[in-house]
Design an enzyme around this catalytic site. Sequence first.
Site, PDB file in Angstrom:
ATOM      1  N   ASP A 190      -0.935  -3.780  -3.529  1.00 39.52           N
ATOM      2  CA  ASP A 190      -1.737  -2.577  -3.240  1.00 39.52           C
ATOM      3  C   ASP A 190      -3.202  -2.811  -3.545  1.00 39.52           C
ATOM      4  O   ASP A 190      -3.560  -3.803  -4.187  1.00 39.52           O
ATOM      5  CB  ASP A 190      -1.226  -1.366  -4.038  1.00 39.52           C
ATOM      6  CG  ASP A 190      -1.308  -0.076  -3.219  1.00 39.52           C
ATOM      7  OD1 ASP A 190      -2.311   0.128  -2.508  1.00 39.52           O
ATOM      8  OD2 ASP A 190      -0.351   0.728  -3.292  1.00 39.52           O
ATOM      9  N   GLU A 216      -5.977 -10.537  -2.084  1.00 42.04           N
ATOM     10  CA  GLU A 216      -6.890 -10.383  -0.931  1.00 42.04           C
ATOM     11  C   GLU A 216      -8.344 -10.321  -1.399  1.00 42.04           C
ATOM     12  O   GLU A 216      -9.154  -9.538  -0.891  1.00 42.04           O
ATOM     13  CB  GLU A 216      -6.547  -9.101  -0.147  1.00 42.04           C
ATOM     14  CG  GLU A 216      -5.104  -9.050   0.326  1.00 42.04           C
ATOM     15  CD  GLU A 216      -4.752  -7.810   1.138  1.00 42.04           C
ATOM     16  OE1 GLU A 216      -5.666  -7.101   1.586  1.00 42.04           O
ATOM     17  OE2 GLU A 216      -3.554  -7.562   1.330  1.00 42.04           O
ATOM     18  N   GLU A 246       0.811  -1.227   0.000  1.00 42.41           N
ATOM     19  CA  GLU A 246       0.000   0.000   0.000  1.00 42.41           C
ATOM     20  C   GLU A 246       0.839   1.270   0.000  1.00 42.41           C
ATOM     21  O   GLU A 246       0.566   2.217   0.746  1.00 42.41           O
ATOM     22  CB  GLU A 246      -0.984  -0.032   1.177  1.00 42.41           C
ATOM     23  CG  GLU A 246      -1.893  -1.252   1.079  1.00 42.41           C
ATOM     24  CD  GLU A 246      -2.888  -1.401   2.228  1.00 42.41           C
ATOM     25  OE1 GLU A 246      -2.933  -0.536   3.111  1.00 42.41           O
ATOM     26  OE2 GLU A 246      -3.633  -2.408   2.226  1.00 42.41           O
TER      27      GLU A 246
HETATM   28  O1  9MR Z   1      -8.145  -8.164   7.612  1.00 42.21           O
HETATM   29  C1  9MR Z   1      -7.271  -7.372   8.381  1.00 42.21           C
HETATM   30  C2  9MR Z   1      -8.001  -6.841   9.598  1.00 42.21           C
HETATM   31  O2  9MR Z   1      -8.313  -7.918  10.463  1.00 42.21           O
HETATM   32  C3  9MR Z   1      -7.145  -5.817  10.312  1.00 42.21           C
HETATM   33  O3  9MR Z   1      -7.894  -5.232  11.359  1.00 42.21           O
HETATM   34  C4  9MR Z   1      -6.712  -4.758   9.330  1.00 42.21           C
HETATM   35  C5  9MR Z   1      -5.819  -3.742   9.996  1.00 42.21           C
HETATM   36  O4  9MR Z   1      -5.316  -2.842   9.104  1.00 42.21           O
HETATM   37  O5  9MR Z   1      -6.011  -5.362   8.262  1.00 42.21           O
HETATM   38  C6  9MR Z   1      -6.803  -6.210   7.533  1.00 42.21           C
HETATM   39  O6  9MR Z   1      -6.097  -6.710   6.432  1.00 42.21           O
HETATM   40  C7  9MR Z   1      -5.705  -5.743   5.465  1.00 42.21           C
HETATM   41  C8  9MR Z   1      -4.431  -6.227   4.843  1.00 42.21           C
HETATM   42  O7  9MR Z   1      -3.461  -6.469   5.811  1.00 42.21           O
HETATM   43  C9  9MR Z   1      -3.923  -5.226   3.816  1.00 42.21           C
HETATM   44  N1  9MR Z   1      -4.899  -4.894   2.856  1.00 42.21           N
HETATM   45  C10 9MR Z   1      -6.222  -4.523   3.354  1.00 42.21           C
HETATM   46  C11 9MR Z   1      -6.716  -5.608   4.329  1.00 42.21           C
HETATM   47  C12 9MR Z   1      -8.118  -5.285   4.785  1.00 42.21           C
HETATM   48  O8  9MR Z   1      -8.121  -4.091   5.488  1.00 42.21           O
END
Ligand code: 9MR
Length: 440
Positions: A266, A335, A211
């Site tokens: 990203d 994702e 990101e």
């Molecule tokens: O799914 C993840 C969630 O449980 C966390 O609270 C969050 C914190 O930033 O991160 C989520 O995963 C993210 C991933 O690491 C990066 N891309 C976006 C995902 C969804 O927010």
Amino acid sequence: MHKRNYLALLLALFLLLSACSVPKEENPDDAAAAEAESPADIAGTPEEAPEPVEEPEEEPVEEPAAPQYLLPAWDEALPSLWESFDGLFKVGAAVNTDQLKPDTDFYRTVTKHYNVFVTENEMKPMYVNPAEGTFNFTAPDQFVAFGEEVGATLRGHTLIWHSQAPDWWFRGSGENGRATREELLSRMETYITEVMTRYQGRVAVWDVVNEAFSDQGKGLRMEDEGSQYAAIIGDLDGDGNLNDYIEQAFYLADAADPDAQLIINDYSLENGDAKLDSFYESVKGMLEKGVPIDGAGIQAHIQIGWPSVATFEKAIEKLASLKEYNPDFKVQITELDVSIFAWDDQSKIKEMTPQLQAELATRYADLFDMFRRQAEKGNLDMVVTWGVYDGRSWLDNYPVSGRVNAPLLFDRQMNAKPAFWGVVDRTKIPDACAEVQTAQ
Ligand code: 9MR
């Protein structure tokens, strides 16, 4: 008294007493007691046993048709997701180590359907490196042991990210208590080296940088969008851009595990707008300089009606064209989930009607048909969903508190949804949706 008179009196007394007694079944307490007791308890002695009462014939109850489609995710009758795409691309899911207990339905589900795993949170720097010099590998070690046990490919998520970094990470001896360039570069080196060498040859793919790009298509994500990396590290090589921290991260990762696949990851790239363009230009510039980037991760947190599959496909093709600079360059979907709501839809719940299930299933079917095409062209090698079932998805409550989403292939009870059939065999969508109708 004469014996005959005596008998007549006894008979009259008996008749009088019987007429006054309340029949047993008319007393509600007794009836309740009788119901509660077992037949053996109320049967009494053999002489007193009541005549057997004929049971009224029961109306035949129509058995619901055995489910054909909406089966538990681990049911052997379901095709396996990864096997459905074997030889084309790998199929994975984000998991949490507390879910990976052997001999559970979850374990049976994930080992049946996926050949790639990634931790949803536990390999982020704030958990792995909570204080300077302190590493906590408990969960990552468990995750890697699981992956090895089941012979899956593992993704490491993530090494360098402005979010979910530990508190101390950007603090240091610089101006306003901020870390200096040297401090941050040295922390990056320690972290990347420590983590990647520990799992060298065991975690095959790493989201090295996550990101890093502006949501407004302004190039790199800067402080106004929450990242201090570019501001602190700056332009190391004097080429006029601030990609240097990304370049350093990839060089360090390549040194730590030369065989790992190194990904720049990203979100919103699939929308094909200015963010995609600036991501593409930046990665292209780095590849031209020889930075060892092996692929682009498109997170793909998308919605049921947006973006179009055609736009998404163009984005994959654009990024995959970077193989001109690195023949091994691949796109990965890292994702994936498909929200049933528009991003800012404030409603809290949507009934999963057969129509909505069909819409979601068709959306998934179109996406996977497109992924198949892209894999056949050598552009795509992996598709990972962000979670396994609706009961545990980051999209519940986010971005709208109290909102209940249904973005994945298995429902809240971990049963296959029509969307699952959309992925493995789209011809089954109507029958799977008919089964939803029957169940409602
Ligand atoms: O799914 C993840 C969630 O449980 C966390 O609270 C969050 C914190 O930033 O991160 C989520 O995963 C993210 C991933 O690491 C990066 N891309 C976006 C995902 C969804 O927010």
